[in-house]
Design a protein around this motif. Structure first.
Motif, PDB file in Angstrom:
ATOM      1  N   ALA A   1     -16.198  -0.970  30.372  1.00  0.00           N
ATOM      2  CA  ALA A   1     -15.227   0.129  30.336  1.00  0.00           C
ATOM      3  C   ALA A   1     -14.521   0.342  31.670  1.00  0.00           C
TER       4      ALA A   1
ATOM      5  N   THR B   1     -12.105  -0.069  34.691  1.00  0.00           N
ATOM      6  CA  THR B   1     -10.782  -0.676  34.857  1.00  0.00           C
ATOM      7  C   THR B   1     -10.377  -0.844  36.314  1.00  0.00           C
TER       8      THR B   1
ATOM      9  N   HIS C   1     -13.714   7.137  25.390  1.00  0.00           N
ATOM     10  CA  HIS C   1     -13.623   6.829  23.963  1.00  0.00           C
ATOM     11  C   HIS C   1     -13.627   8.128  23.160  1.00  0.00           C
TER      12      HIS C   1
ATOM     13  N   ARG D   1      -8.824   8.094  30.094  1.00  0.00           N
ATOM     14  CA  ARG D   1      -9.333   7.452  31.290  1.00  0.00           C
ATOM     15  C   ARG D   1      -9.914   8.513  32.221  1.00  0.00           C
TER      16      ARG D   1
ATOM     17  N   HIS E   1     -19.325   0.122  21.801  1.00  0.00           N
ATOM     18  CA  HIS E   1     -18.334  -0.128  22.848  1.00  0.00           C
ATOM     19  C   HIS E   1     -18.775  -1.113  23.929  1.00  0.00           C
TER      20      HIS E   1
ATOM     21  N   LEU F   1     -12.538   4.374  34.624  1.00  0.00           N
ATOM     22  CA  LEU F   1     -13.094   3.773  33.415  1.00  0.00           C
ATOM     23  C   LEU F   1     -12.485   4.382  32.170  1.00  0.00           C
ATOM     24  N   ALA F   2     -12.470   3.593  31.127  1.00  0.00           N
ATOM     25  CA  ALA F   2     -11.934   4.035  29.850  1.00  0.00           C
ATOM     26  C   ALA F   2     -12.898   5.010  29.190  1.00  0.00           C
TER      27      ALA F   2
END
Length: 434
Positions: A154, A156, A200, A99, A148, A197-198
């Motif tokens: 993405a 959060t 990857h 994150r 994605h 945000l996430a």
């Protein structure tokens, strides 16, 4: 003392008013073809400064338009206080949780560089200088969107300043409607000061550009269609018809693959069976190097764009794209979408079911050229299978939010706007009200 002069005592950041040295430069957006006759420019020192500015603007009956740098400027900021968020530039990476927390002024390239150190990636677009917040607020089409989804998917959490000048932390649990609206519905509802945000995994990345003379465009188009027809979600491929001033027309294919070189080479093999290219920059690269693939300008410049979503790229559409020189356009880009873009998305855009995006770009050097560019864009769009919908971040000044969102989503966005900003303190580049 008038209300604009009192701005200097209301905020700690820099305030520029008409007549001040540097005002004309500060008010200009990144797209120099757009005029912004704003009432003042404020460079906020921090989130508390943003809150003070919003309270001052609200009490004075003034609007606030937020632009980290103005890539998406539309000219609708006239008469507002233009808020620059470049000093809100913190980047925090929680590698274990995958994150990131980034300030509203952080450009995509900085997030990519920070994430790359941990073998992670955000969802970057073609340019490293656009802000992460600006892209997310518009939905966001990324190099890795086929794997994605939207950039907004993405996100959060948001840190915002609301229309009453209060600092708030917004999540799907704390305020689901506002959270939904901010994830792609524009900055019309609050000032975003930071977002979470996430990230990857991106342990391997292969990508680059292959460039040929324009005479090979039909064969390149055939290879592009063949590759995209069977591409896995980890592979993204874009086709570019290019005609730069002083150069011969060219055609290019840009590609990224989230995986190893051998697999990427196999997937892109149709390109290697074509004529010898002018250049081939494909290689193993870091996720922080993505901006070099298309090498878009990183400094302000004028431009006139038009985007469309294509319902297909059949033989007739391919023939239309290649039938005539693209001049006076500089570029005609076809982006392969699909994959995760087409899956359910709890954002104002929802799933993006069209398989390709079309982006048409030219430079309006003078009124006559601007008219010719717009006419060429219009002619191409009207002759291709377009859906009539457009990505929000690709809207141009002649378009509105209604061109990006369906009727139900637009109605919900307008309800969120009325509830959270009934006095219209915030003025997005493309207001949901029209």
């Amino acid at each position: 003392m008038n209300v604009m002069n009192t701005l200097r005592s209301a905020v700690r950041g820099q305030v520029l008013l008409p007549g001040d040295a540097g005002f004309d430069t500060a008010r200009r957006p990144w797209n120099l073809a757009v005029e912004q006759p704003v009432a003042a420019v404020v460079e906020a020192a921090d989130a508390g400064d943003v809150a003070a500015l919003v309270r001052h603007a609200r009490s004075a009956g003034l609007g606030v338009a937020v632009q980290p740098n103005g890539h998406g400027a539309s000219g609708r900021a006239a008469g507002t206080i233009l808020l620059r968020t470049g000093r809100l530039d913190t980047v925090e990476i929680d590698a274990a949780a995958r994150r990131a927390r980034v300030g509203a002024g952080v450009p995509s390239g900085r997030l990519q560089a920070a994430a790359a150190a941990y073998g992670l990636t955000g969802l970057p677009g073609s340019s490293p200088v656009v802000s992460v917040a600006g892209v997310a607020l518009g939905g966001g089409l990324s190099w890795f969107g086929r794997a994605h989804g939207w950039v907004a998917d993405a996100v959060t959490a948001f840190d915002v300043v609301d229309a009453e000048g209060r600092e708030r932390h917004v999540t799907a649990g704390s305020d689901p409607d506002l959270f939904w609206a901010l994830r792609g519905g524009s900055g019309d509802f609050a000032v975003v000061t930071a977002l979470e945000l996430a990230l990857h995994p991106a342990p391997r990345l292969f990508g680059g550009r292959v460039l040929w003379q324009a005479e090979h465009a039909p064969a390149v188009m055939d290879a592009f269609r063949q590759i995209t027809a069977a591409a896995p979600e980890e592979l993204t491929v874009w086709l570019d018809l290019l005609h730069f001033p002083g150069a011969d027309p060219m055609v290019a294919v840009d590609a990224t693959y989230l995986g190893g070189e051998d697999a990427a080479q196999d997937l892109l093999a149709p390109l290697d069976r074509l004529a010898r290219p002018i250049s081939d920059s494909r290689r193993v690269m870091a996720v922080s190097e993505l901006g070099g693939i298309t090498a878009e300008p990183t400094g302000p410049s004028p431009g006139l764009s038009r985007a469309e979503l294509l319902t297909g790229l059949d033989d007739a559409a391919a023939k239309t794209l290649l039938a005539d020189p693209i001049a006076p356009l500089l570029s005609v880009q076809v982006r392969h979408l699909g994959g995760a873009f087409a899956r359910p998305s709890d954002t104002p855009h929802g799933p993006l079911t069209e398989p390709y995006a079309l982006y048409l770009f030219g430079i309006p050097a003078d009124p006559r050229t601007a008219e010719a560019v717009a006419a060429r864009q219009r002619g191409l769009a009207e002759s291709l299978p377009v859906s009539g919908r457009k990505p929000f971040t690709f809207l141009n000044p002649a378009e509105t939010a209604a061109d990006a969102f369906g009727p139900a989503a637009l109605a919900r966005l307008r309800a969120v706007k009325q509830r959270h900003d009934p006095h219209n303190v915030f003025r997005s580049n493309f207001p949901v009200g029209g």
